[in-house]
Motif scaffolding. Structure first.
Motif, PDB file in Angstrom:
ATOM      1  N   GLY A  62      -9.555  -2.051  17.314  1.00 23.61           N
ATOM      2  CA  GLY A  62      -8.292  -1.563  16.772  1.00 23.61           C
ATOM      3  C   GLY A  62      -7.941  -1.926  15.345  1.00 23.61           C
ATOM      4  O   GLY A  62      -7.009  -1.349  14.775  1.00 23.61           O
ATOM      5  N   HIS A  63      -8.657  -2.874  14.733  1.00 23.09           N
ATOM      6  CA  HIS A  63      -8.297  -3.214  13.353  1.00 23.09           C
ATOM      7  C   HIS A  63      -9.371  -4.008  12.632  1.00 23.09           C
ATOM      8  O   HIS A  63      -9.793  -5.055  13.103  1.00 23.09           O
ATOM      9  N   ASN A  64      -9.783  -3.522  11.464  1.00 27.23           N
ATOM     10  CA  ASN A  64     -10.584  -4.353  10.561  1.00 27.23           C
ATOM     11  C   ASN A  64     -10.164  -4.089   9.124  1.00 27.23           C
ATOM     12  O   ASN A  64      -9.590  -3.046   8.810  1.00 27.23           O
ATOM     13  N   PHE A  99      -3.637   3.053   7.113  1.00 26.45           N
ATOM     14  CA  PHE A  99      -3.001   2.267   6.044  1.00 26.45           C
ATOM     15  C   PHE A  99      -2.249   1.109   6.699  1.00 26.45           C
ATOM     16  O   PHE A  99      -1.426   1.338   7.605  1.00 26.45           O
ATOM     17  N   GLU A 100      -2.489  -0.100   6.224  1.00 25.07           N
ATOM     18  CA  GLU A 100      -1.795  -1.271   6.769  1.00 25.07           C
ATOM     19  C   GLU A 100      -0.562  -1.542   5.909  1.00 25.07           C
ATOM     20  O   GLU A 100      -0.594  -2.316   4.964  1.00 25.07           O
ATOM     21  N   GLY A 101       0.523  -0.864   6.250  1.00 23.06           N
ATOM     22  CA  GLY A 101       1.728  -0.839   5.414  1.00 23.06           C
ATOM     23  C   GLY A 101       1.804   0.516   4.737  1.00 23.06           C
ATOM     24  O   GLY A 101       0.799   1.054   4.284  1.00 23.06           O
ATOM     25  N   ALA A 109       4.579  -1.315   8.290  1.00 25.06           N
ATOM     26  CA  ALA A 109       4.725  -2.410   7.331  1.00 25.06           C
ATOM     27  C   ALA A 109       3.634  -3.440   7.554  1.00 25.06           C
ATOM     28  O   ALA A 109       3.198  -3.676   8.684  1.00 25.06           O
ATOM     29  N   TRP A 110       3.162  -4.045   6.455  1.00 27.65           N
ATOM     30  CA  TRP A 110       2.446  -5.319   6.554  1.00 27.65           C
ATOM     31  C   TRP A 110       3.540  -6.389   6.512  1.00 27.65           C
ATOM     32  O   TRP A 110       4.736  -6.048   6.514  1.00 27.65           O
ATOM     33  N   SER A 111       3.173  -7.660   6.436  1.00 25.32           N
ATOM     34  CA  SER A 111       4.180  -8.724   6.509  1.00 25.32           C
ATOM     35  C   SER A 111       4.984  -8.861   5.208  1.00 25.32           C
ATOM     36  O   SER A 111       4.920  -9.893   4.529  1.00 25.32           O
ATOM     37  N   ALA A 138       1.939  -3.265  14.498  1.00 22.93           N
ATOM     38  CA  ALA A 138       1.505  -4.622  14.130  1.00 22.93           C
ATOM     39  C   ALA A 138       2.200  -5.032  12.830  1.00 22.93           C
ATOM     40  O   ALA A 138       2.410  -4.191  11.941  1.00 22.93           O
ATOM     41  N   HIS A 139       2.558  -6.271  12.713  1.00 24.50           N
ATOM     42  CA  HIS A 139       3.244  -6.847  11.532  1.00 24.50           C
ATOM     43  C   HIS A 139       4.716  -6.439  11.413  1.00 24.50           C
ATOM     44  O   HIS A 139       5.431  -6.962  10.564  1.00 24.50           O
ATOM     45  N   LEU A 140       5.166  -5.491  12.216  1.00 28.00           N
ATOM     46  CA  LEU A 140       6.555  -5.031  12.122  1.00 28.00           C
ATOM     47  C   LEU A 140       7.482  -6.036  12.818  1.00 28.00           C
ATOM     48  O   LEU A 140       7.100  -6.638  13.815  1.00 28.00           O
ATOM     49  N   SER A 151      -1.851  -2.569  16.884  1.00 24.76           N
ATOM     50  CA  SER A 151      -3.313  -2.580  16.682  1.00 24.76           C
ATOM     51  C   SER A 151      -3.939  -3.966  16.741  1.00 24.76           C
ATOM     52  O   SER A 151      -5.070  -4.116  17.173  1.00 24.76           O
ATOM     53  N   HIS A 152      -3.220  -4.985  16.242  1.00 20.84           N
ATOM     54  CA  HIS A 152      -3.811  -6.330  16.225  1.00 20.84           C
ATOM     55  C   HIS A 152      -2.691  -7.369  16.286  1.00 20.84           C
ATOM     56  O   HIS A 152      -2.003  -7.626  15.311  1.00 20.84           O
ATOM     57  N   ALA A 153      -2.493  -7.933  17.466  1.00 18.40           N
ATOM     58  CA  ALA A 153      -1.439  -8.925  17.692  1.00 18.40           C
ATOM     59  C   ALA A 153      -1.783  -9.680  18.969  1.00 18.40           C
ATOM     60  O   ALA A 153      -2.798  -9.396  19.610  1.00 18.40           O
ATOM     61  N   THR A 159       5.470 -15.236  14.797  1.00 18.48           N
ATOM     62  CA  THR A 159       6.230 -14.013  14.499  1.00 18.48           C
ATOM     63  C   THR A 159       5.383 -12.753  14.684  1.00 18.48           C
ATOM     64  O   THR A 159       5.929 -11.674  14.886  1.00 18.48           O
ATOM     65  N   ARG A 160       4.056 -12.892  14.585  1.00 19.22           N
ATOM     66  CA  ARG A 160       3.156 -11.741  14.676  1.00 19.22           C
ATOM     67  C   ARG A 160       2.954 -11.265  16.122  1.00 19.22           C
ATOM     68  O   ARG A 160       2.322 -10.243  16.350  1.00 19.22           O
ATOM     69  N   ASN A 161       3.439 -12.039  17.079  1.00 18.02           N
ATOM     70  CA  ASN A 161       3.112 -11.734  18.472  1.00 18.02           C
ATOM     71  C   ASN A 161       4.250 -11.061  19.231  1.00 18.02           C
ATOM     72  O   ASN A 161       5.388 -11.037  18.765  1.00 18.02           O
ATOM     73  N   SER A 170      -9.671  -6.837  16.548  1.00 17.29           N
ATOM     74  CA  SER A 170     -10.373  -8.020  16.014  1.00 17.29           C
ATOM     75  C   SER A 170      -9.770  -8.633  14.755  1.00 17.29           C
ATOM     76  O   SER A 170      -9.723  -9.836  14.607  1.00 17.29           O
ATOM     77  N   ASP A 171      -9.345  -7.764  13.821  1.00 15.83           N
ATOM     78  CA  ASP A 171      -9.021  -8.211  12.455  1.00 15.83           C
ATOM     79  C   ASP A 171     -10.265  -8.735  11.739  1.00 15.83           C
ATOM     80  O   ASP A 171     -10.181  -9.607  10.866  1.00 15.83           O
ATOM     81  N   PHE A 172     -11.439  -8.181  12.054  1.00 16.76           N
ATOM     82  CA  PHE A 172     -12.669  -8.514  11.333  1.00 16.76           C
ATOM     83  C   PHE A 172     -12.455  -8.314   9.831  1.00 16.76           C
ATOM     84  O   PHE A 172     -11.852  -7.336   9.390  1.00 16.76           O
TER      85      PHE A 172
HETATM   86 ZN   LIG Z   1      -3.048  -7.461   9.615  1.00 19.63          ZN
END
Ligand SMILES: [Zn+2]
Length: 358
Positions: free
Chosen positions: A10-12, A134-136, A161-163, A207-209, A228-230, A239-241, A301-303
């Motif tokens: 789901g995310h790299n 797009f991450e954000g 959004a990203w963080s 994710a990140h929202l 996607s990644h949490a 906060t990310r979870n 993963s967030d690879f």
């Molecule tokens: Zn991220």
């Protein structure tokens, strides 16, 4: 052991990472987590490939540890500043041009997928599917006038959004222990963006929202909710979870949560640590599966964007995570859902049918 289980992840952050480097995606490297040879070795058949815009070069926030305070119980990072639309757009377009070159260099080994049909076809052919994300949403104009161009190019997933804050939404600052309830919900433009993504058939990634934004999307969106990644807040209160109520909302919409592999967002103490055992990741997967069903949990993963436990190492180590799932008594059917089928279902249910079926 049977044959290797395909994995859709789901995310790299591989595109953003490789874009600024000399090495080719098609050569095996010891650095980072993902390239073509390691994808093949690990059974990775596809993933959501993110473009993330870093702060401008002159910004001190380019240092990921900028404003980090270690507290007695965990950590806090100062709120990140917004990045300008024009800056994010120029950067995003360059990475998209790089992605087009990468696809050409691959000569049929990889493809940017724009339809569910293409995704299924690639799976049968052994072609690595890349879903552009797009991450954000900074690269999108506040009036959404360029959203359809991005869609036509291949954008099929969008993190609001990203963080950090942007014109549409507010991402969570990195804090532990702290709830994801860190600020206001979507802006008016953000609500318009969610409706526009629904109409076009773009996955809206939460994710990140922050939590208020999450509930705004849950109320507005007519698509399955996707994170996607949490991780699970009850197991690792960052906060990310996601809280139990958020996890349940994802289940109710037939959505999916990609569980992140990163120790700081999976360990109960919120600490980094390459020695973190894979059972910690499996614990988050099992928690979501127990709470809302095995149809709603997957890998995120967030690879190339975050620390990954040494026990997994990189994309080539994915079969070790599959083995850890089996050891936790997930049967073959459940493992296949977690490894790739759940992500595929969500794309099938969200993307427009018959569009760009090449
Ligand atoms: Zn991220």
């Amino acid at each position: 052991m049977g044959s290797i289980i395909p994995v859709f992840d789901g995310h790299n952050d591989t595109l953003t990472r490789l874009y600024s480097q000399e090495r080719s995606f098609f050569e095996r490297s010891d650095s980072g987590h993902l390239d073509w040879p390691r994808a093949v070795a690990g059974g990775l058949v596809g993933g959501i490939f993110a473009i993330y815009t870093s702060p401008p070069e002159e910004s001190p926030e380019r240092d990921p540890y900028y404003g980090l305070t270690i507290t007695p119980a965990g950590y806090e990072v100062t709120q990140r500043s917004p990045v300008a639309h024009e800056y994010a757009k120029a950067f995003t377009l360059s990475v998209m041009a790089y992605l087009a070159e990468l696809e050409e260099e691959g000569d049929g080994r990889v493809s940017v997928v724009r339809s569910y049909e293409a995704l299924e076809r690639n799976l049968g052919l052994g072609v690595l599917s890349m879903v552009l994300h797009f991450e954000g949403a900074e690269a999108i104009r506040e009036d959404l006038s360029d959203l359809e161009e991005y869609y036509a190019w291949g954008l099929r997933s969008l993190g609001l959004a990203w963080s950090r804050p942007n014109a549409f939404a507010h991402g969570v600052p990195f804090r532990f222990p702290h709830s994801p309830d860190t600020g206001p919900g979507l802006t008016t433009a953000g609500k318009r963006l969610v409706r526009a993504c629904n109409e076009l058939g773009i996955v809206v990634d939460l994710a990140h929202l922050n939590e208020a934004g999450f509930w705004d999307v849950a109320q507005l969106s007519n698509a399955p909710l996707v994170v996607s990644h949490a991780g699970v807040y009850e197991l690792c209160p960052s906060t990310r979870n996601l809280t139990d109520a958020q996890i349940e909302a994802v289940g109710e919409t037939n959505g999916v949560i990609g569980i992140i592999f990163e120790p700081i967002n999976t360990r109960p103490d919120g600490k980094p640590g390459a020695d973190t055992p894979l059972e910690v990741i499996v614990g988050h997967i099992a928690y979501v599966a127990e709470r809302i069903g095995v149809d709603h949990v997957a890998f995120g993963s967030d690879f190339d964007g975050a620390e990954v436990p040494d026990a997994l190492g990189d994309a080539a180590g994915l079969p070790k995570l599959i083995d850890a799932l089996r050891a936790n008594s997930f049967d073959d059917e459940a493992v296949e859902k977690i490894a790739y089928k759940n992500w595929l279902r969500v794309f099938r249910d969200t993307w427009r049918q018959g569009d760009f079926g090449f």
